[in-house]
Design a protein around this motif. Structure first.
Motif, mmCIF file in Angstrom:
data_model
loop_
_atom_site.group_PDB
_atom_site.id
_atom_site.type_symbol
_atom_site.label_atom_id
_atom_site.label_comp_id
_atom_site.label_asym_id
_atom_site.label_seq_id
_atom_site.Cartn_x
_atom_site.Cartn_y
_atom_site.Cartn_z
ATOM 1 N N LEU A 61 -20.838 3.071 -10.397
ATOM 2 C CA LEU A 61 -19.811 2.538 -9.168
ATOM 3 C C LEU A 61 -18.316 3.128 -9.456
ATOM 4 N N SER A 62 -17.549 3.019 -8.465
ATOM 5 C CA SER A 62 -16.296 3.642 -8.417
ATOM 6 C C SER A 62 -15.403 2.402 -8.406
ATOM 7 N N SER A 63 -15.683 1.347 -8.539
ATOM 8 C CA SER A 63 -14.840 0.097 -8.597
ATOM 9 C C SER A 63 -15.270 -0.911 -9.580
ATOM 10 N N ALA A 64 -14.224 -0.964 -10.556
ATOM 11 C CA ALA A 64 -14.222 -1.883 -11.616
ATOM 12 C C ALA A 64 -14.479 -3.110 -11.404
ATOM 13 N N PRO A 65 -13.852 -3.638 -10.315
ATOM 14 C CA PRO A 65 -14.141 -5.232 -10.233
ATOM 15 C C PRO A 65 -15.558 -5.698 -9.469
ATOM 16 N N LEU A 66 -15.782 -4.415 -8.677
ATOM 17 C CA LEU A 66 -17.484 -4.556 -8.205
ATOM 18 C C LEU A 66 -18.413 -4.466 -9.431
ATOM 19 N N LYS A 67 -18.128 -3.743 -10.383
ATOM 20 C CA LYS A 67 -18.936 -3.570 -11.737
ATOM 21 C C LYS A 67 -18.987 -4.634 -12.127
ATOM 22 N N SER A 68 -18.193 -5.660 -12.420
ATOM 23 C CA SER A 68 -18.004 -6.743 -13.015
ATOM 24 C C SER A 68 -18.679 -7.722 -12.278
ATOM 25 N N GLU A 69 -18.741 -7.899 -10.924
ATOM 26 C CA GLU A 69 -19.243 -8.860 -9.979
ATOM 27 C C GLU A 69 -20.907 -8.577 -10.021
ATOM 28 N N LEU A 70 -21.316 -7.558 -9.922
ATOM 29 C CA LEU A 70 -22.710 -7.124 -9.818
ATOM 30 C C LEU A 70 -23.225 -7.305 -11.321
ATOM 31 N N SER A 71 -22.369 -7.221 -12.306
ATOM 32 C CA SER A 71 -23.047 -7.352 -13.768
ATOM 33 C C SER A 71 -23.562 -8.693 -13.964
ATOM 34 N N LEU A 72 -22.858 -9.643 -13.296
ATOM 35 C CA LEU A 72 -23.254 -10.995 -13.086
ATOM 36 C C LEU A 72 -24.692 -11.418 -12.366
ATOM 37 N N HIS A 73 -25.057 -10.538 -11.533
ATOM 38 C CA HIS A 73 -26.135 -10.681 -10.625
ATOM 39 C C HIS A 73 -27.083 -9.633 -10.795
ATOM 40 N N ARG A 74 -27.237 -9.019 -12.214
ATOM 41 C CA ARG A 74 -28.172 -8.175 -12.300
ATOM 42 C C ARG A 74 -29.818 -8.354 -12.286
ATOM 43 N N GLN A 75 -30.158 -9.670 -12.823
ATOM 44 C CA GLN A 75 -31.508 -10.167 -12.605
ATOM 45 C C GLN A 75 -31.889 -10.411 -11.002
ATOM 46 N N GLU A 76 -30.978 -10.909 -10.588
ATOM 47 C CA GLU A 76 -31.327 -11.084 -8.835
ATOM 48 C C GLU A 76 -31.453 -9.739 -8.385
ATOM 49 N N LEU A 77 -30.531 -8.831 -8.692
ATOM 50 C CA LEU A 77 -30.810 -7.210 -7.899
ATOM 51 C C LEU A 77 -32.151 -6.945 -8.465
ATOM 52 N N VAL A 78 -32.482 -6.940 -9.511
ATOM 53 C CA VAL A 78 -33.831 -6.341 -10.226
ATOM 54 C C VAL A 78 -35.121 -6.948 -9.141
ATOM 55 N N ARG A 79 -34.745 -8.463 -9.283
ATOM 56 C CA ARG A 79 -35.933 -9.133 -8.350
ATOM 57 C C ARG A 79 -36.039 -8.661 -6.950
ATOM 58 N N ALA A 80 -34.586 -8.484 -6.475
ATOM 59 C CA ALA A 80 -34.754 -8.211 -4.876
ATOM 60 C C ALA A 80 -35.187 -6.657 -4.792
ATOM 61 N N ILE A 81 -34.934 -5.729 -5.707
ATOM 62 C CA ILE A 81 -35.342 -4.270 -5.694
ATOM 63 C C ILE A 81 -36.929 -4.104 -5.762
ATOM 64 N N ASN A 82 -37.454 -5.117 -6.931
ATOM 65 C CA ASN A 82 -39.105 -4.983 -6.848
ATOM 66 C C ASN A 82 -39.704 -5.849 -5.670
ATOM 67 N N LYS A 83 -38.907 -6.843 -5.055
ATOM 68 C CA LYS A 83 -39.831 -7.358 -3.901
ATOM 69 C C LYS A 83 -39.503 -6.498 -2.844
ATOM 70 N N ALA A 84 -38.554 -5.558 -2.738
ATOM 71 C CA ALA A 84 -38.471 -4.716 -1.343
ATOM 72 C C ALA A 84 -39.525 -3.536 -1.645
ATOM 73 N N LEU A 85 -39.781 -3.155 -3.106
ATOM 74 C CA LEU A 85 -40.770 -2.282 -3.331
ATOM 75 C C LEU A 85 -42.349 -2.730 -3.301
ATOM 76 N N GLY A 86 -42.471 -4.014 -3.464
ATOM 77 C CA GLY A 86 -43.706 -4.714 -3.422
ATOM 78 C C GLY A 86 -44.576 -4.694 -4.723
ATOM 79 N N GLU A 87 -43.706 -4.099 -5.702
ATOM 80 C CA GLU A 87 -44.214 -3.978 -7.335
ATOM 81 C C GLU A 87 -43.201 -4.010 -8.043
ATOM 82 N N GLU A 88 -43.505 -4.325 -9.265
ATOM 83 C CA GLU A 88 -42.488 -4.287 -10.271
ATOM 84 C C GLU A 88 -42.224 -2.875 -11.068
#
Length: 96
Positions: A61-88
């Protein structure tokens, strides 16, 4: 002569990809592509690079504040990506 029943083209393609041993690489590409759908166009605007290697998704990412914010939500993002794919496919997310 043995009678065969018609198959959907998607199942034929999936079978051919599986036989060729390309399933993992294709899933990695699909996971990187689904990033846009999961985070939306606002956050994707700051994404400079993304790829998946052996179950680990790397997002630059090119935005440091956004990096910090998304780092706090890493597990939710992983779950959302896997859910969108339909598999882990993604086990871990590194934000650079």
């Amino acid at each position: 002569m043995k009678r065969t029943y018609p198959k959907h083209i998607a199942s034929i393609i999936d079978e051919a990809i599986s036989r060729a041993g390309l399933t993992e690489g294709l899933n990695d590409r699909r996971a990187a592509a689904v990033w846009i759908d999961v985070v939306g166009p606002g956050i994707n605007r700051y994404t400079t690079r993304r790829y998946v290697d052996r179950g680990v998704m790397h997002v630059y990412l090119s935005s440091a504040p956004l990096k910090s914010e998304l780092s706090l939500h890493r597990q939710e993002l992983v779950r959302a990506i896997n859910k969108a794919l339909g598999e882990e496919v993604v086990r871990e997310l590194f934000i650079h």
